[in-house]
Design an enzyme around this catalytic site. Structure first.
Site, PDB file in Angstrom:
ATOM      1  CE  LYS A  95       1.770   9.277  -8.032  1.00 17.33           C
ATOM      2  NZ  LYS A  95       0.317   8.723  -8.241  1.00 17.33           N
ATOM      3  CD  GLU A 148      -1.939   4.453   4.093  1.00 19.10           C
ATOM      4  OE1 GLU A 148      -1.186   4.033   3.287  1.00 19.10           O
ATOM      5  OE2 GLU A 148      -1.863   4.310   5.228  1.00 19.10           O
ATOM      6  CB  VAL A 201       2.949   4.723  -1.031  1.00 23.30           C
ATOM      7  CG1 VAL A 201       3.334   3.389  -1.630  1.00 23.30           C
ATOM      8  CG2 VAL A 201       3.808   5.972  -1.191  1.00 23.30           C
ATOM      9  N   GLY A 241      -2.371   3.453  -3.714  1.00 23.87           N
ATOM     10  CA  GLY A 241      -3.885   3.686  -3.394  1.00 23.87           C
ATOM     11  C   GLY A 241      -4.443   3.247  -2.052  1.00 23.87           C
ATOM     12  CB  ILE A 295      -2.306  -0.946  -0.550  1.00 22.99           C
ATOM     13  CG1 ILE A 295      -2.806  -1.869  -1.922  1.00 22.99           C
ATOM     14  CG2 ILE A 295      -1.586  -1.945   0.854  1.00 22.99           C
ATOM     15  CD1 ILE A 295      -1.648  -2.439  -2.539  1.00 22.99           C
ATOM     16  CD  GLU A 323      -1.230  10.154 -16.818  1.00 25.65           C
ATOM     17  OE1 GLU A 323      -1.426  11.335 -17.419  1.00 25.65           O
ATOM     18  OE2 GLU A 323      -1.192   9.959 -15.427  1.00 25.65           O
ATOM     19  CG  ASP A 359       3.934   6.451 -10.302  1.00 20.84           C
ATOM     20  OD1 ASP A 359       3.492   7.718  -9.631  1.00 20.84           O
ATOM     21  OD2 ASP A 359       3.606   5.475  -9.915  1.00 20.84           O
ATOM     22  CE  LYS A 372       2.603   5.311  -6.852  1.00 17.26           C
ATOM     23  NZ  LYS A 372       2.002   4.448  -7.978  1.00 17.26           N
TER      24      LYS A 372
END
Lengths: 426, 426
Positions: free
Chosen positions: A105, A129, A132, A134, A136, A190, A201, A205
């Site tokens: 992403k 796919e 964004v 995971g 879904i 993390e 993040d 997305k």
């Protein structure tokens, strides 16, 4: 039987998921699609690290270029993350006539325009796919299922780490640092959590979703981005009293031919479905002009869910589905955050003296901000008590000016907090 | 520019939605896909009835065969509903080399094997996204996005009428007949509501979902089907006390190589996302072995949402996407309802005498049914009081036998009620 040969670059978490699905579900996919997916090569810099699955030595290489240059490979799957050398790998794979599948992403949000341009010129597909939310299938939903819809609004919980932290804070009344620590211990955050907790993040997305929704170029730099580090447990408590939950939402909407693009903590009415999305789960609310309200929920990360999305992309490309149907050439103005309108939650730390509310509401009045509800709670020994205000719809510009003035009032003891509020105005 | 010519049979609610989207979003679809969708003809027996949109007279015909026989038409869209003559129209359209799009769940569930066979032999596509859950793209999700998943379980709220009624009963404490009347007044339930309230419509849709999930032939006759007419408001109240909501769920799962296929009122833990799906909305929870838990939410009916799904199918077929990838030839045993295991809720109307609980729990013990919780409430003037029991997992067969025995006990004043319970066993 049609055969499609695949090379995977990156044998980490997502790579392991994708590879194990490619191997374990091979027969299932063959039966369902009539296509045989053949894993030809897997590249990773580190071939010694122990992994969940072990591959025959001849499938492995430490050199990604071996995959990119292999004339037999039809689809290159990029799962190393980061901008470089992922971008170079992808561009070169496209130049070598290969379709690409990626979960990257950050790369797409920041440098995707170059990649899609290259792919389009060569008539090749880029599947993303997995980039964004995971598992879904939000990219497929927006591009295919809602192809006949103008998108009116998208609200997404698209970062599991921050949703886990906010859920912990909400359910256990703990503060941000403690919740973050727990997320780190569980492997949901993390060691350097900046990308997640600062909303970056989510902004990556959102950039991708907005381009699909409105056909605009990828515009990461135009996304307003505010993380969750300043959310205090008392704000979560007050939100609850008003009937709201605090979620980190990625929002894009089309209003008066202008697009809003923003990521920030948001108060959402607690009876909205998206308020019930807890823990590491993701959900995306999409409103289309024909379909109305829809919502998609699932795991936004993890080896197997993301691997499932990677393999779905591979199958679509193998079947010959033309995924690159948007050309990202629409022109819309992206509204600066100062231009948006929203309802707002404010928490002022005010000295416990008469006339404080009148002073603050006076400043609100001067800036056309209309108050919807107030909570002012008992006396404090320390002198400063929270004064909490919910407003009707106001202009962000006015809010910023009012807060600046209020923060200079002698009765105000600390920097004021405000959180944007979604929902129906009462 | 690729052009695709479309004939629509049935200018009713869904037809009006699909046609208005075809016309109004024509440019949008063209820009997104490079395909021009041309509405060539619309057939309806009644051309005089006033409608939301008016079409030029030359687009209209009262004779569906004009569309089916038109050599220029590429895709025939069947939106008249019912088994006959819809089936004949579709079969003949396929024989004339046309792809088909339909929203007809009853037809597919009951006669779909013939239709898919005909299509497969001719290499033609049958799109049926609109047949299940209206605007929710559950067919696409299951066939394409989750192509690399074995489906472990599906739980769906796939009938808006019954969900509206149950929501009304739950929120307002009213009984079934009153809630049904309100649904009828609002146009959410038909004058003859049998198909909805007896669960038959849900069973039609479940039949389709299960065939996609497991690759089995359409097996409507094997679906266990129980409606919501016997749900009393006191059961909803007791469910609430235990922390559950009552929803009409369509369930299919794969357990020990056998498939369960059942529609019945179900108690669902109130903190499950699907419990929050209220009113006429639909939602489908799908658990795949790779992707884990996912959920899809939206409007399950209505002119525009269903029309949105119809047009998405048209676009996919126009793009050349091969949708008919499952061949429905897998062989699984479908478990008879007596063979399932579940947790159960029981409400016994017992005379208010000592020893009642011991008698009933004695029968339970004889049939290996283990009690998890009990509610027995105050005295009743009428003599009969509700005794409510939640069980651990038990066999339906044992439950049926136990209830039969309990209903014959002299202390039991009325026919006992039981509702299956989903969720984690404590």
């Amino acid at each position: 039987m049609k055969q499609v040969k695949i090379g995977v670059i990156g044998f980490g978490t997502v790579g392991t998921g994708a590879i194990s699905i490619l191997l374990n579900q091979k027969e299932l996919v063959k039966k369902r699609t009539g296509i045989e997916l053949i894993l030809k090569k897997v590249a990773d810099k580190d071939l010694e690290r122990p992994r969940q699955i072990s591959l025959p030595r001849e499938l492995l290489t430490a050199d990604a270029w071996e995959i990119i240059k292999d004339p037999e490979i039809d689809i290159v799957v990029e799962l190393i993350g980061g901008i470089h050398p992922a971008k170079e790998f992808i561009i070169e794979a496209l130049r070598n006539g290969k379709h690409v599948v990626t979960a990257n992403k950050a790369l797409l949000a920041e440098e995707g325009n170059d990649i899609f341009k290259e792919a389009k010129e060569r008539g090749l597909q880029v599947g993303f796919e997995a980039s964004v939310a995971g598992g879904i299938p939000i990219i497929k939903v927006m591009r295919e299922a809602l192809v006949a819809n103008r998108m009116l609004a998208i609200y997404g919980i698209i970062n599991g780490t921050t949703n886990f932290i906010l859920t912990k804070m909400t359910n256990e009344g703990i503060d941000f640092p403690e919740a973050l620590r727990e997320a780190q211990e569980l492997g949901y955050a993390e060691a350097d959590p900046t990308l997640d907790i600062e909303g970056i993040d989510s902004a990556h997305k959102l950039t991708i979703l907005a381009s699909l929704a409105y056909g605009i170029p990828l515009s990461f730099k135009s996304v307003y981005c505010e993380g969750i580090t300043k959310i205090a447990s008392q704000d979560i408590e007050f939100a609850k009293e008003f009937g709201y939950k605090i979620k980190l939402l990625a929002i894009t909407k089309l209003l008066d031919s202008e697009i809003e693009l923003r990521v920030h903590p948001t108060m959402v009415p607690e009876d909205y479905l998206i308020s019930k999305v807890d823990g590491v789960f993701n959900a995306i609310y999409v409103e289309g002009d024909s379909v109305g309200a829809t919502l998609y929920y699932g795991r936004g990360a993890g080896s197997m869910p993301t691997g499932s999305a990677v393999v779905a992309d591979i199958v679509d490309i193998a079947k010959g589905v033309k995924t690159l149907s948007f050309d990202f050439s629409e022109k819309y103005t992206i509204k600066p955050i100062e231009e948006i309108e929203s309802m707002y939650y404010f928490r002022f730390m005010a000295l416990d003296r008469p006339g404080v509310l009148s002073k603050i509401s006076g400043v609100f009045g001067e800036h056309n901000i209309s108050i919807a509800s107030v909570i002012q709670k008992g006396r404090s020994k320390a002198g400063a008590v929270p004064l909490v205000i919910l407003t009707h719809k106001a202009k962000e510009k006015d809010v910023l000016q009012a807060v600046q003035k209020i923060d200079q009032l002698p009765v105000v003891a600390a920097k004021s907090v405000f959180i944007r509020v979604e929902g129906q105005e009462e």
